[in-house]
Design a protein around this motif. Sequence first.
Motif, PDB file in Angstrom:
ATOM      1  N   ASN A 170       2.936   8.976  -2.865  1.00  0.00           N
ATOM      2  CA  ASN A 170       1.474   9.072  -2.861  1.00  0.00           C
ATOM      3  C   ASN A 170       0.918   9.794  -4.074  1.00  0.00           C
ATOM      4  OD1 ASN A 170       1.709   7.880  -0.325  1.00  0.00           O
ATOM      5  ND2 ASN A 170       1.615   9.840   0.763  1.00  0.00           N
ATOM      6  N   GLN A 171       1.739  10.585  -4.753  1.00  0.00           N
ATOM      7  CA  GLN A 171       1.237  11.357  -5.887  1.00  0.00           C
ATOM      8  C   GLN A 171       0.830  10.471  -7.067  1.00  0.00           C
ATOM      9  OE1 GLN A 171       4.303  11.378  -4.679  1.00  0.00           O
ATOM     10  NE2 GLN A 171       5.884  11.627  -6.261  1.00  0.00           N
ATOM     11  N   TYR A 172       1.226   9.204  -7.041  1.00  0.00           N
ATOM     12  CA  TYR A 172       0.894   8.303  -8.144  1.00  0.00           C
ATOM     13  C   TYR A 172      -0.374   7.492  -7.883  1.00  0.00           C
ATOM     14  CZ  TYR A 172       5.486   9.290 -10.127  1.00  0.00           C
ATOM     15  OH  TYR A 172       6.582   9.909 -10.676  1.00  0.00           O
ATOM     16  N   TYR A 173      -0.934   7.608  -6.687  1.00  0.00           N
ATOM     17  CA  TYR A 173      -2.122   6.817  -6.363  1.00  0.00           C
ATOM     18  C   TYR A 173      -3.282   7.130  -7.308  1.00  0.00           C
ATOM     19  CZ  TYR A 173      -0.061   5.196  -1.952  1.00  0.00           C
ATOM     20  OH  TYR A 173       0.726   4.594  -1.000  1.00  0.00           O
ATOM     21  N   GLU A 174      -3.520   8.414  -7.537  1.00  0.00           N
ATOM     22  CA  GLU A 174      -4.651   8.808  -8.383  1.00  0.00           C
ATOM     23  C   GLU A 174      -4.477   8.304  -9.812  1.00  0.00           C
ATOM     24  OE1 GLU A 174      -7.078  12.871  -9.735  1.00  0.00           O
ATOM     25  OE2 GLU A 174      -5.320  12.983  -8.411  1.00  0.00           O
ATOM     26  N   THR A 175      -3.254   8.406 -10.344  1.00  0.00           N
ATOM     27  CA  THR A 175      -2.999   7.936 -11.710  1.00  0.00           C
ATOM     28  C   THR A 175      -3.231   6.435 -11.824  1.00  0.00           C
ATOM     29  OG1 THR A 175      -1.360   9.689 -12.022  1.00  0.00           O
ATOM     30  CG2 THR A 175      -1.288   7.826 -13.547  1.00  0.00           C
ATOM     31  N   ILE A 176      -2.745   5.700 -10.842  1.00  0.00           N
ATOM     32  CA  ILE A 176      -2.917   4.239 -10.867  1.00  0.00           C
ATOM     33  C   ILE A 176      -4.385   3.871 -10.711  1.00  0.00           C
ATOM     34  CG2 ILE A 176      -2.320   2.102  -9.680  1.00  0.00           C
ATOM     35  CD1 ILE A 176       0.332   3.446  -8.881  1.00  0.00           C
ATOM     36  N   GLU A 177      -5.101   4.603  -9.859  1.00  0.00           N
ATOM     37  CA  GLU A 177      -6.517   4.321  -9.643  1.00  0.00           C
ATOM     38  C   GLU A 177      -7.325   4.589 -10.918  1.00  0.00           C
ATOM     39  OE1 GLU A 177      -9.931   3.061  -7.802  1.00  0.00           O
ATOM     40  OE2 GLU A 177      -7.846   2.901  -7.111  1.00  0.00           O
ATOM     41  N   LEU A 178      -7.036   5.684 -11.597  1.00  0.00           N
ATOM     42  CA  LEU A 178      -7.750   5.990 -12.842  1.00  0.00           C
ATOM     43  C   LEU A 178      -7.460   4.943 -13.912  1.00  0.00           C
ATOM     44  CD1 LEU A 178      -7.247   9.870 -13.062  1.00  0.00           C
ATOM     45  CD2 LEU A 178      -9.350   8.642 -12.514  1.00  0.00           C
ATOM     46  N   ALA A 179      -6.199   4.486 -13.986  1.00  0.00           N
ATOM     47  CA  ALA A 179      -5.850   3.448 -14.959  1.00  0.00           C
ATOM     48  C   ALA A 179      -6.556   2.140 -14.636  1.00  0.00           C
ATOM     49  CB  ALA A 179      -4.347   3.247 -14.979  1.00  0.00           C
ATOM     50  N   THR A 180      -6.697   1.833 -13.351  1.00  0.00           N
ATOM     51  CA  THR A 180      -7.397   0.607 -12.948  1.00  0.00           C
ATOM     52  C   THR A 180      -8.877   0.685 -13.284  1.00  0.00           C
ATOM     53  OG1 THR A 180      -5.800   0.332 -11.135  1.00  0.00           O
ATOM     54  CG2 THR A 180      -7.855  -0.938 -11.014  1.00  0.00           C
ATOM     55  N   GLN A 181      -9.494   1.837 -13.039  1.00  0.00           N
ATOM     56  CA  GLN A 181     -10.906   2.007 -13.380  1.00  0.00           C
ATOM     57  C   GLN A 181     -11.127   1.893 -14.880  1.00  0.00           C
ATOM     58  OE1 GLN A 181     -12.241   5.714 -11.720  1.00  0.00           O
ATOM     59  NE2 GLN A 181     -11.935   5.068  -9.590  1.00  0.00           N
ATOM     60  N   TYR A 182     -10.250   2.495 -15.651  1.00  0.00           N
ATOM     61  CA  TYR A 182     -10.377   2.404 -17.108  1.00  0.00           C
ATOM     62  C   TYR A 182     -10.242   0.956 -17.568  1.00  0.00           C
ATOM     63  CZ  TYR A 182      -9.414   3.088 -22.065  1.00  0.00           C
ATOM     64  OH  TYR A 182      -9.445   3.018 -23.435  1.00  0.00           O
ATOM     65  N   LEU A 183      -9.346   0.218 -16.929  1.00  0.00           N
ATOM     66  CA  LEU A 183      -9.143  -1.183 -17.292  1.00  0.00           C
ATOM     67  C   LEU A 183     -10.370  -2.016 -16.959  1.00  0.00           C
ATOM     68  CD1 LEU A 183      -7.085  -3.206 -18.416  1.00  0.00           C
ATOM     69  CD2 LEU A 183      -6.301  -3.586 -16.071  1.00  0.00           C
ATOM     70  N   ASN A 184     -11.014  -1.708 -15.842  1.00  0.00           N
ATOM     71  CA  ASN A 184     -12.218  -2.453 -15.456  1.00  0.00           C
ATOM     72  C   ASN A 184     -13.388  -2.148 -16.381  1.00  0.00           C
ATOM     73  OD1 ASN A 184     -10.868  -3.596 -13.264  1.00  0.00           O
ATOM     74  ND2 ASN A 184     -11.464  -1.934 -11.870  1.00  0.00           N
ATOM     75  N   GLN A 185     -13.460  -0.937 -16.879  1.00  0.00           N
ATOM     76  CA  GLN A 185     -14.550  -0.573 -17.776  1.00  0.00           C
ATOM     77  C   GLN A 185     -14.329  -1.075 -19.195  1.00  0.00           C
ATOM     78  OE1 GLN A 185     -14.829   3.658 -17.457  1.00  0.00           O
ATOM     79  NE2 GLN A 185     -15.517   3.638 -15.322  1.00  0.00           N
ATOM     80  N   ASN A 186     -13.092  -1.259 -19.564  1.00  0.00           N
ATOM     81  CA  ASN A 186     -12.751  -1.714 -20.918  1.00  0.00           C
ATOM     82  C   ASN A 186     -11.884  -2.965 -20.807  1.00  0.00           C
ATOM     83  OD1 ASN A 186     -13.626   0.870 -22.629  1.00  0.00           O
ATOM     84  ND2 ASN A 186     -12.559   1.556 -20.788  1.00  0.00           N
ATOM     85  N   LYS A 187     -12.521  -4.051 -20.420  1.00  0.00           N
ATOM     86  CA  LYS A 187     -11.775  -5.287 -20.179  1.00  0.00           C
ATOM     87  C   LYS A 187     -11.209  -5.868 -21.460  1.00  0.00           C
ATOM     88  CE  LYS A 187     -14.368  -6.526 -16.016  1.00  0.00           C
ATOM     89  NZ  LYS A 187     -15.189  -7.557 -15.355  1.00  0.00           N
ATOM     90  N   GLN A 188     -11.931  -5.722 -22.560  1.00  0.00           N
ATOM     91  CA  GLN A 188     -11.464  -6.240 -23.835  1.00  0.00           C
ATOM     92  C   GLN A 188     -11.488  -5.141 -24.878  1.00  0.00           C
ATOM     93  OE1 GLN A 188     -10.137  -9.122 -24.403  1.00  0.00           O
ATOM     94  NE2 GLN A 188     -10.543 -10.024 -22.398  1.00  0.00           N
ATOM     95  N   PRO A 189     -10.492  -5.055 -25.722  1.00  0.00           N
ATOM     96  CA  PRO A 189     -10.505  -4.025 -26.767  1.00  0.00           C
ATOM     97  C   PRO A 189     -11.590  -4.321 -27.791  1.00  0.00           C
ATOM     98  CG  PRO A 189      -8.673  -5.542 -27.098  1.00  0.00           C
ATOM     99  CD  PRO A 189      -9.282  -5.900 -25.775  1.00  0.00           C
ATOM    100  N   LYS A 190     -12.256  -3.260 -28.264  1.00  0.00           N
ATOM    101  CA  LYS A 190     -13.313  -3.441 -29.264  1.00  0.00           C
ATOM    102  C   LYS A 190     -12.751  -3.955 -30.582  1.00  0.00           C
ATOM    103  CE  LYS A 190     -16.177   0.207 -27.258  1.00  0.00           C
ATOM    104  NZ  LYS A 190     -16.875   1.495 -27.515  1.00  0.00           N
TER     105      LYS A 190
END
Length: 208
Positions: A170-190
Amino acid sequence: MKLLLVIFFAATCTSASAQWYRVDQLLKKRATRTPYEDLSGGRYIARFRAEKPPHPKISPVLIDQSQYSLEASENVVMQLAQHNMRFRIYNDASYNFSDLARLYIKQNRLSEAKWYLLQSNNISRQQNDDKHTIENLVELASIKAIMGDVLLARQDLAEAHDLAYAKGLNQYYETIELATQYLNQNKQPKQRPVLIYADGAQNKTKAE
C-alpha cells in the motif's frame, strides 16, 4: 681653631639637610584615594546587560553534479553491474541498472535510461522483487511520458498499481497516484528531448 671650624660646619650641614628633608616632605602631595564602590546587590553587574550573539541561519546549498562527476559515477556503477552479472549476483545487478538509468536521466540520455530500466525490470521480475519492479515501472512511465509514449506510460502505471494491490504494498499507492495525475496534466511533452542512443539500444527499445 680647626676643631671649632669642623664642629661648626658639621652642625650647619646637619641642620640644613634636616631642613631640606622637612621641606621635601611638605612639598609631597598625598594621593587621594578613590572611595570604594558598594558592589553588593548586583548594581555593578546590572550596568552590563548580557547581549545574546546573533545566530545566523545557514541554509544548505545544493550543487548539481558536474559532467565529470556524472561520468565518474557511471563508470563505477557500470563496473559493479558487470561484476555482479559475471558472478550471477542478479539482484544487485538489477539495482545497479536502475542506478545507471537515473544517471542517464540527469544527462538527458533517455533512451539509455529506458533500456537499463527494462533490463533491471526483467531481473527484478525473475527474482520476485516486487518493490523494485514497481519502482522501475513508475520510472519507466515517467521516461516514456517525456519521450511522448503516453499510452505506454499509462500501461506501466496501471501494471504498477495492480502489482502493488496484489502484493499488499500500500505504500506505493500515493506515488503511483501522483505519477498518474502528473501524466494526465501533461499528456504531451512541450518539447521533445534530444535522444542519445546507446549501442544496440535503439532496436531493443523499439521492440518493447
